[in-house]
Write a protein that holds these residues in place. Structure first.
Motif, PDB file in Angstrom:
ATOM      1  N   LEU A 121      -3.095   2.592   6.779  1.00  0.00           N
ATOM      2  CA  LEU A 121      -3.356   2.964   5.388  1.00  0.00           C
ATOM      3  C   LEU A 121      -2.372   4.033   4.938  1.00  0.00           C
ATOM      4  O   LEU A 121      -2.723   5.197   4.779  1.00  0.00           O
ATOM      5  N   ALA A 126      -4.425   2.130  -0.870  1.00  0.00           N
ATOM      6  CA  ALA A 126      -5.258   1.892   0.306  1.00  0.00           C
ATOM      7  C   ALA A 126      -6.139   3.093   0.599  1.00  0.00           C
ATOM      8  O   ALA A 126      -7.322   2.949   0.943  1.00  0.00           O
ATOM      9  N   ARG A 127      -5.586   4.299   0.471  1.00  0.00           N
ATOM     10  CA  ARG A 127      -6.384   5.498   0.729  1.00  0.00           C
ATOM     11  C   ARG A 127      -7.483   5.661  -0.324  1.00  0.00           C
ATOM     12  O   ARG A 127      -8.615   6.043   0.001  1.00  0.00           O
ATOM     13  N   THR A 278      -5.241  -4.888   0.120  1.00  0.00           N
ATOM     14  CA  THR A 278      -6.385  -4.101  -0.314  1.00  0.00           C
ATOM     15  C   THR A 278      -7.657  -4.940  -0.340  1.00  0.00           C
ATOM     16  O   THR A 278      -8.732  -4.484   0.064  1.00  0.00           O
ATOM     17  N   LEU A 281      -8.822  -5.450   3.184  1.00  0.00           N
ATOM     18  CA  LEU A 281      -9.412  -4.213   3.685  1.00  0.00           C
ATOM     19  C   LEU A 281     -10.866  -4.106   3.228  1.00  0.00           C
ATOM     20  O   LEU A 281     -11.756  -3.774   4.017  1.00  0.00           O
TER      21      LEU A 281
END
Length: 370
Positions: A121, A126-127, A278, A281
């Protein structure tokens, strides 16, 4: 022998790449893995790998998501749900901690077992998604902890504390396998149910959210959607609230949950501008959570909300929103085959879930179904 269709060949190629990638990541870990070696293991060209996955990050997330999906499919429900929220958190923690790597594991295989995202990440989106996903997971866990009552902010906070404890333990175990006693951690999670927390007031922006816009729009309700909670197929042709949320706005689900009326069917449709990374994830994290919840709670006590990943844009297009990204927030309320309220932007789910429907409209909807 019949020739494979193009779709069948692509699926076979994708499966071969995933098998090869799992071996590569188990041996070398994410940082040292090479796409060229993955292609060699799969006896494919580098181009064939990239035709199915945008890069190493997407490939790694696909491997983890595939493992999480297998765990969810294999999850066996218990005969009964735990008696108290504390007992439920303790059982949930023990099952979640089964993934911790052993001291004898290679770093790569240990990271796969742990669903490790270290070094993966490294982008802002993403974070941001990770923070929003933690909150969304806490919302789903809180619904399971108190399945027959309205969502309480305090329960969400305790669920978030439990998840923070578990992810912290995972981070430690990743760098020092064998560190930390899982049974002590599970007992600590159990005690979190009794931690006094403040039932926070509504977010400060809610008083400035305008009301939903009343409409009488006909719509073609999407069907054959996959509900991540139950694993079954659902349609959106029943009365209820549909909230489309970008991965960067998932925490807004709490506003809709708390504003919804008793008996409302609440469906969260997750969208992103980057399904390959994303989006995968988000799928990984939600699938992983549900795999644990299914082993802790009976079917009737699983989260009441429905969760759909709209990678193809089917739901978004049906409600009139073709372009979506990680900040999307759009909501509708449906009644009797019509869209009777709409809202878009920050607080849309809250506005639509709290939209008042006249009793006459409810009666006409019920009559039309008889």
């Amino acid at each position: 022998m019949a020739r494979l269709t193009r779709a069948q060949q692509q699926e076979r190629t994708r499966a071969a790449v995933l098998v090869a990638a799992r071996k590569e990541f188990a041996e070398y870990g994410y940082a040292e893995a090479k796409v060229d070696r993955i292609a060699e293991r799969a006896e494919l060209t580098r181009g064939a790998v990239y035709s199915n996955f945008t890069g190493k990050r997407a490939l790694y997330l696909a491997v983890l998501a595939d493992d999480a999906e297998q765990a969810r499919a294999a999850a066996e429900p218990p005969p009964t749900s735990p008696g108290t929220a504390g007992q439920a958190l303790g059982v949930f923690a023990r099952l979640w901690l089964e993934r911790l790597p052993f001291a004898a594991d290679t770093p790569g295989s240990g990271h796969l077992r742990l669903r490790s995202l270290t070094g993966v990440l490294d982008t802002g989106p993403a974070r941001t998604a990770m923070g929003e996903l933690l909150r969304f997971e806490a919302l789903l866990l809180a619904q399971a902890l108190e399945p027959h009552t309205a969502l309480r902010t305090g329960t969400v906070r305790r669920a978030e504390l439990a998840l923070t404890l578990l992810h912290g333990a995972a981070s430690l175990a990743e760098h020092a396998p064998g560190a930390g006693d899982p049974f002590d951690l599970a007992r600590a999670a159990e005690h979190l149910a009794g931690v006094p927390v403040v039932d926070d007031a509504d977010p400060p922006h809610l008083p400035f959210v305008g009301p939903a816009r009343p409409t009488r729009d006909a719509w073609t309700a999407p069907g054959e959607l996959h509900d991540e909670i139950t694993g079954g197929r659902i349609g959106l042709d029943d009365d209820g609230v549909v909230v489309v949320l970008g991965v960067g706005r998932l925490s807004a689900a709490e506003e809709a949950m708390r504003s919804a009326r008793p008996g409302d069917k609440l469906t969260f449709v997750v969208v992103t501008g980057d399904p390959g990374e994303t989006g995968r994830l988000a799928s990984l994290r939600v699938t992983d959570l549900i795999a644990c919840l299914r082993r802790v709670f009976v079917h009737e006590d699983l989260p009441r909300s429905r969760v759909v990943f709209d990678d193809t844009g089917t739901v978004s297009a049906a409600i009139g929103r073709d372009a979506v990204d990680d900040s999307t927030e759009v909501a509708i309320r449906t009644l009797g085959g019509l869209i009777v309220a709409r809202a878009e932007g920050r607080g849309a789910g809250h506005a639509v879930a709290g939209h008042a429907i006249q009793e006459g409209a409810r009666q006409r909807s019920r009559a039309s179904r008889k």
